[in-house]
Design a protein around this motif. Structure first.
Motif, PDB file in Angstrom:
ATOM      1  N   TYR A  51       0.830  -1.208   0.000  1.00  7.46           N
ATOM      2  CA  TYR A  51       0.000   0.000   0.000  1.00  7.46           C
ATOM      3  C   TYR A  51       0.863   1.258   0.000  1.00  7.46           C
ATOM      4  N   ASN A  52       1.869   1.273   0.865  1.00  2.00           N
ATOM      5  CA  ASN A  52       2.742   2.444   0.940  1.00  2.00           C
ATOM      6  C   ASN A  52       3.543   2.636  -0.347  1.00  2.00           C
ATOM      7  N   GLN A  53       3.928   1.542  -0.950  1.00  4.77           N
ATOM      8  CA  GLN A  53       4.643   1.652  -2.227  1.00  4.77           C
ATOM      9  C   GLN A  53       3.750   2.277  -3.297  1.00  4.77           C
ATOM     10  N   TYR A  54       2.483   1.875  -3.319  1.00  5.62           N
ATOM     11  CA  TYR A  54       1.550   2.467  -4.282  1.00  5.62           C
ATOM     12  C   TYR A  54       1.381   3.962  -4.022  1.00  5.62           C
TER      13      TYR A  54
ATOM     14  N   ARG B 252       0.799   4.929  10.247  1.00  3.42           N
ATOM     15  CA  ARG B 252      -0.073   3.850  10.709  1.00  3.42           C
ATOM     16  C   ARG B 252       0.584   2.486  10.522  1.00  3.42           C
ATOM     17  N   ALA B 253       1.383   2.348   9.475  1.00  3.07           N
ATOM     18  CA  ALA B 253       2.047   1.067   9.221  1.00  3.07           C
ATOM     19  C   ALA B 253       3.028   0.719  10.339  1.00  3.07           C
ATOM     20  N   VAL B 254       3.878   1.676  10.726  1.00  2.00           N
ATOM     21  CA  VAL B 254       4.868   1.373  11.768  1.00  2.00           C
ATOM     22  C   VAL B 254       4.231   1.277  13.141  1.00  2.00           C
ATOM     23  N   ARG B 255       3.103   1.910  13.345  1.00  2.00           N
ATOM     24  CA  ARG B 255       2.417   1.762  14.629  1.00  2.00           C
ATOM     25  C   ARG B 255       1.722   0.411  14.730  1.00  2.00           C
TER      26      ARG B 255
ATOM     27  N   GLY C 153      11.540  -2.994   7.603  1.00  3.32           N
ATOM     28  CA  GLY C 153      11.321  -2.444   6.268  1.00  3.32           C
ATOM     29  C   GLY C 153      10.320  -1.308   6.253  1.00  3.32           C
ATOM     30  N   LEU C 154       9.295  -1.376   7.109  1.00  9.69           N
ATOM     31  CA  LEU C 154       8.297  -0.302   7.177  1.00  9.69           C
ATOM     32  C   LEU C 154       8.906   0.974   7.752  1.00  9.69           C
ATOM     33  N   TRP C 155       9.779   0.827   8.745  1.00 11.37           N
ATOM     34  CA  TRP C 155      10.443   2.014   9.301  1.00 11.37           C
ATOM     35  C   TRP C 155      11.361   2.659   8.265  1.00 11.37           C
TER      36      TRP C 155
ATOM     37  N   LEU D  64      11.082   6.564   6.877  1.00 12.07           N
ATOM     38  CA  LEU D  64      12.156   7.567   6.877  1.00 12.07           C
ATOM     39  C   LEU D  64      12.381   8.126   5.473  1.00 12.07           C
ATOM     40  N   LEU D  65      12.344   7.262   4.470  1.00 12.48           N
ATOM     41  CA  LEU D  65      12.528   7.731   3.096  1.00 12.48           C
ATOM     42  C   LEU D  65      11.381   8.645   2.667  1.00 12.48           C
ATOM     43  N   ALA D  66      10.149   8.282   3.053  1.00  6.16           N
ATOM     44  CA  ALA D  66       9.000   9.112   2.688  1.00  6.16           C
ATOM     45  C   ALA D  66       9.082  10.472   3.356  1.00  6.16           C
ATOM     46  N   MET D  67       9.499  10.514   4.609  1.00  7.87           N
ATOM     47  CA  MET D  67       9.635  11.796   5.303  1.00  7.87           C
ATOM     48  C   MET D  67      10.705  12.663   4.640  1.00  7.87           C
TER      49      MET D  67
END
Length: 937
Positions: free
Chosen positions: A322-325, A342-345, A352-354, A358-361
């Protein structure tokens, strides 16, 4: 307005909804039983208080214990501790997204207590937090309905409309639940229309007429918007619109409605599959997602992902897709960052989600302080493997490196990067190694990257050399690739002298590929070296390769010696078996000769007296020392391996003392290896099993046609506990493997494929994984009396238990060990934290993630002692070594096998003559030779 009055009345009703004395309202109870309660009630209250205190202490130790949060909230709600309840919910919501049920309970409790405007505003804030966790139509509908109670306030109607519009944007496309929101929105606008109608008999003013027309247009618009979306019961909505509208439905609306109907027909199979599927429905959701991805509507793709995540919030792979999309397609900052958060929580243990967060931020230019804070949260997330910490550190260091302007000699960002590199190395050495007994970075990749940054970007080769010197001291000096990596760095950013020095050290230290580094050194000297450098390099490489070849030759000799020893031991074992058979045969021959001589001596006397004995009628007296320890031939079973027995050697047959119904009269049936694919090997059965063929035919009959069951018996007719089951088809044999470990007469029955181990020596049959399984627990220290049901009762409190396997020995007795499989990694990790150290029936159990250690290969004997002849391995009987440990082999055979040996303290010591050279293989003796030798004694 009438709607304002109705809203105020609804707000008043909200205050009265909770009856006085309800523990959730905090009021006093009028129940006389409460004032007089004692005994059980007080004990239960004290137990709850103690449990609340225990749960709070547990959360202070591990704040990420999800189930512990749930238990605490449940108890506090039951006890009516409103202040503590609110605080507990607040803490949980900061760490985890809350499910729809938790949010609705929280919201309803707060709504009951909100009477003042300020308190209602806090409820609005709570709703705003709730709708951000998951896409839940029920929460949006509750939010919109609650906001209607505040339309009497200034701007109340516009606020309600705004909430409805946001709700439609979020879940208005929901095929099965979106209709309820559209209808609630229309009902609200119809209520507004009713309040705008003029009094009966009066003529509306131009202003009133304009308000009426505007309100009617809003309702028309809602109908048209809804009919253009594929929703269940669209036909009913269309019929309602026809009945409500005084004007014909526009052609455009009809066209959009038909198009939506067609799209609904395409969606129905996926919706029906979801309705009929059982949780977690991952396959059904994935098929639905693939369908929407082909259609390409971003809003619908986002919605179906959100629906899947609402039911599978603990599946890291689903969050990752989902995040990749969102990262690659939508690229909307608020939406992307919210999904990553929400994914990391939900899955904090997934590194991998963390990293993606970080990359998205960084991609959306979030402030540095926020990114650093998020990285610190990642370090405290509790990853399962040491390598996860290496990956998260590497991602953060990459981010810090991209912040540095290397055109400047010094900067704040560069110092922060260097400080982070040093902290990372120390963190892996201290924190990670202490927890996992390994740093997770044996190749020192972080230090290598640090050295590259210093050499290439900071032009600081001195620091890079210091780092590489540290890397080599950590056990990496024996690897050629490590030296070549350092050489390439020196080649690019250093000087020839340091390159030459590095290669000379590499030639000396490398043990895996010395030829490669030797070739690189010679190439360097061929291009840049002087004659002296070339001579030194040639001499260095020749000496090194000579030593290497010598070592390899010695290793080959050792391998050959080991192989020869194995052959000798095999030959000794074969010879020992042959000697044992011959000794039995000779003993019988000797006994028969003695009996024959006795008959010759007594024959005349017997004839004279009128007596005549048949040989089989003579009593068989056993003399002391005659064949002690040697089993009769009929009690021995000579086998060639797993698949059948070899025929016994020719010799005088012992007299038969059993009736003709004995199993010995049944001809031996050998296994046909061409039938392996339709045959299974069954073992670990009870030796006392009566009629094993009938028992197993009944057991395996459900798998398919059973052609033949070949049970293995010894010569006395005793069942050996294993057999071959041949089926008519391969599929039946495959189904039979599922019966492995089935309890049969109190023992686990082993069922395995029929494979000739002589042809496939590496074949192993083990149905369970021997690698890391993050969703499975290994539990030790269980009491032997613990049953599967009792263990499941303990484990199911921490998640959905899919399977439990109690480990038993071959006799079916428990070993105090168990494997527990949960639905996902999150439940398993929570169970470890909560169950490790738990007391079960006065036994303290240990709980850990299932990660069986690698099986160690048996140690080989010291090759340096290969020249010494090895004593033949003693062969013990079926019950192992005898208690007296006395040799049961006739002394004549012992002297014959090694005439130079002398027994001292049970150890055989060879004479110098025998040990100096390879011992000569003794001359093979026939059965007749053994018999003659024994008879001479």
């Amino acid at each position: 307005h009438k709607m304002a009055a109705a809203g105020a009345e609804a707000a008043a009703e909200e205050e009265k909804r909770l009856p006085e004395g309800d523990p959730e309202s905090g009021g006093d109870s009028d129940d006389e039983g409460d004032s007089d309660s004692s005994g059980d009630g007080e004990d239960e209250e004290k137990e709850n208080e103690a449990e609340i205190q225990r749960l709070e202490e547990q959360l202070s130790i591990n704040a990420f214990d999800y189930n512990c949060h749930l238990d605490l909230i449940k108890l506090l709600r039951q006890e009516g501790e409103l202040v503590k309840l609110r605080r507990a919910r607040q803490k949980m919501s900061e760490l985890f997204p809350l499910t729809e049920e938790i949010w609705l309970d929280w919201l309803k409790d707060e709504i009951k207590m909100a009477s003042e405007i300020s308190e209602r505003e806090k409820v609005y804030e709570l709703f705003e937090r709730a709708v951000k966790d998951y896409i839940c139509p029920e929460i949006w509908l509750e939010y919109a309905q609650y906001s209607i109670g505040g339309i009497g306030q200034e701007g109340g109607i516009e606020r309600v409309r705004s909430i409805f519009e946001r709700a439609l944007t979020a879940v208005g496309l929901h095929v099965t639940k979106g209709t309820a929101l559209w209808e609630a929105y229309r009902e609200f606008e119809n209520a507004i229309l009713e309040t705008a109608q003029p009094a009966p008999g009066s003529i509306p003013s131009p202003e009133q007429q304009q308000v009426l027309c505007s309100q009617l247009e809003k309702i028309h618009t809602l109908f048209r918007r809804q009919l253009g979306i594929p929703l269940l019961d669209m036909e009913a909505s269309y019929a309602e619109y026809e009945e409500w509208s005084e004007e014909p439905i526009p052609e455009t609306t009809i066209k959009n409605y038909k198009k939506a109907l067609q799209q609904l027909e395409r969606c129905k199979p996926y919706e029906e599959a979801l309705l009929g599927a059982e949780t977690p429905k991952l396959a059904e959701y994935q098929a639905y997602i693939d369908f929407e991805m082909k259609a390409g509507d971003p809003a619908r793709i986002q919605l179906i992902y959100e629906r899947a995540l609402a039911e599978n919030c603990l599946v890291p792979d689903l969050w990752a897709r989902y995040n990749q999309y969102l990262d690659r397609q939508l690229k909307v900052k608020e939406l992307v960052l919210s999904a990553h958060d929400r994914a990391v929580r939900n899955c904090p243990w997934t590194v991998g989600l963390w990293i993606r967060y970080l990359l998205a931020m960084e991609r959306h230019r979030v402030e540095h302080s926020i990114i650093s804070e998020m990285f610190e949260k990642a370090l405290n997330a509790g990853f399962i493997q040491a390598t996860d910490y290496v990956e998260i550190w590497q991602a953060y260091l990459d981010y810090l490196r991209r912040r540095v302007d290397f055109t400047q000699d010094s900067s704040k960002e560069l110092e922060e990067l260097r400080s982070a590199f040093a902290r990372a190395v120390e963190y892996l050495k201290q924190e990670v190694e202490e927890r996992f007994s390994e740093s997770g970075d044996p190749s020192c990749t972080i230090m290598q990257n640090w050295a590259r940054v210093e050499a290439r970007l900071c032009n600081n080769m001195q620091k890079a050399r210091e780092l590489w010197d540290n890397i080599m001291t950590k056990g990496n000096a024996k690897y050629a690739n490590m030296w070549l990596e350092y050489y390439n760095l020196e080649r690019a950013h250093g000087d020839t002298q340091h390159c030459r020095k590095a290669l000379h050290r590499a030639v000396q230290c490398t043990s895996d590929y010395p030829e490669h580094v030797c070739e690189v050194l010679l190439t360097l000297e061929r291009i840049e070296g002087t004659l002296e450098d070339w001579d030194a390099a040639v001499q260095k490489t020749e000496n090194r390769l000579a030593r290497v070849n010598e070592q390899r030759a010695k290793a080959a000799e050792k391998e050959a010696a080991l192989a020869k020893q194995e052959e000798e031991r095999a030959e000794q074992r074969k010879q020992a078996r042959a000697e044992k058979k011959a000794s039995k045969k000779a003993k019988k021959t000797r006994t028969g000769d003695k009996r024959k001589a006795d008959e010759d001596d007594e024959g005349e006397w017997g004839q004279e007296e009128g007596f005549q004995f048949h040989q089989s009628e003579l009593p068989s007296k056993r003399h002391r020392g005659e064949g002690d320890g040697v089993l009769p031939e009929e009690d021995m079973e000579v086998e060639t391996g797993l698949f059948g027995r070899s025929e016994k050697p020719d010799g005088p047959a012992a007299p038969k003392e059993k009736p003709s119904t004995s199993r010995r009269d049944v001809p031996k049936v050998f296994h046909d290896s061409s039938k392996d694919k339709v045959t299974v090997f069954v073992s670990n059965l009870s030796y006392t099993m009566a009629e094993p063929e009938a028992k197993l035919r009944e057991l395996f009959g459900s798998c398919g046609e059973v052609v033949e069951i070949r049970a293995v018996f010894n010569n006395k007719g005793t069942f050996r506990g294993y057999c071959y089951v041949q089926f008519g088809e391969e599929e039946a044999a495959r189904q039979a493997l599922a019966l492995d470990r089935t309890a049969v007469e109190g023992r686990p029955m082993f069922v395995s494929p029929c494979v000739d181990k002589n042809k496939n020596p590496d074949f192993k049959v083990f149905r369970y994984s021997t690698t890391l399984e993050k969703h499975k627990l290994f539990i030790s220290g269980l009491p032997f009396s613990c049953t599967k049901e009792e263990l499941e009762e303990v484990c199911k409190a921490h998640g959905n238990v899919k399977d439990i396997r109690l480990v038993t020995n071959r006799a079916g007795k428990p070993k105090g060990l168990a494997y527990v499989e949960y639905e996902n990694e999150a439940q398993a990790s929570q169970a470890v934290l909560k169950m490790d150290g738990l007391t079960v029936k006065d036994h303290v159990i240990k709980v850990m993630i299932s990660n069986p250690p690698l099986r160690k290969l048996p140690e080989r004997p010291d090759p340096s002692k290969a020249s010494l002849p090895l004593a033949p391995r003693q062969i013990y009987g079926a019950r192992g070594k005898g208690r007296t440990q006395l040799s049961m082999m006739p002394r004549a055979l012992q002297r014959q096998s090694n005439p130079l040996a002398k027994a001292e303290n049970g150890m055989v010591q060879n004479s110098p003559a025998a040990s100096s050279d390879t011992p000569a293989e003794p001359k093979k003796m026939s059965n007749a030779d053994f018999a003659k030798m024994l008879l001479k004694k």
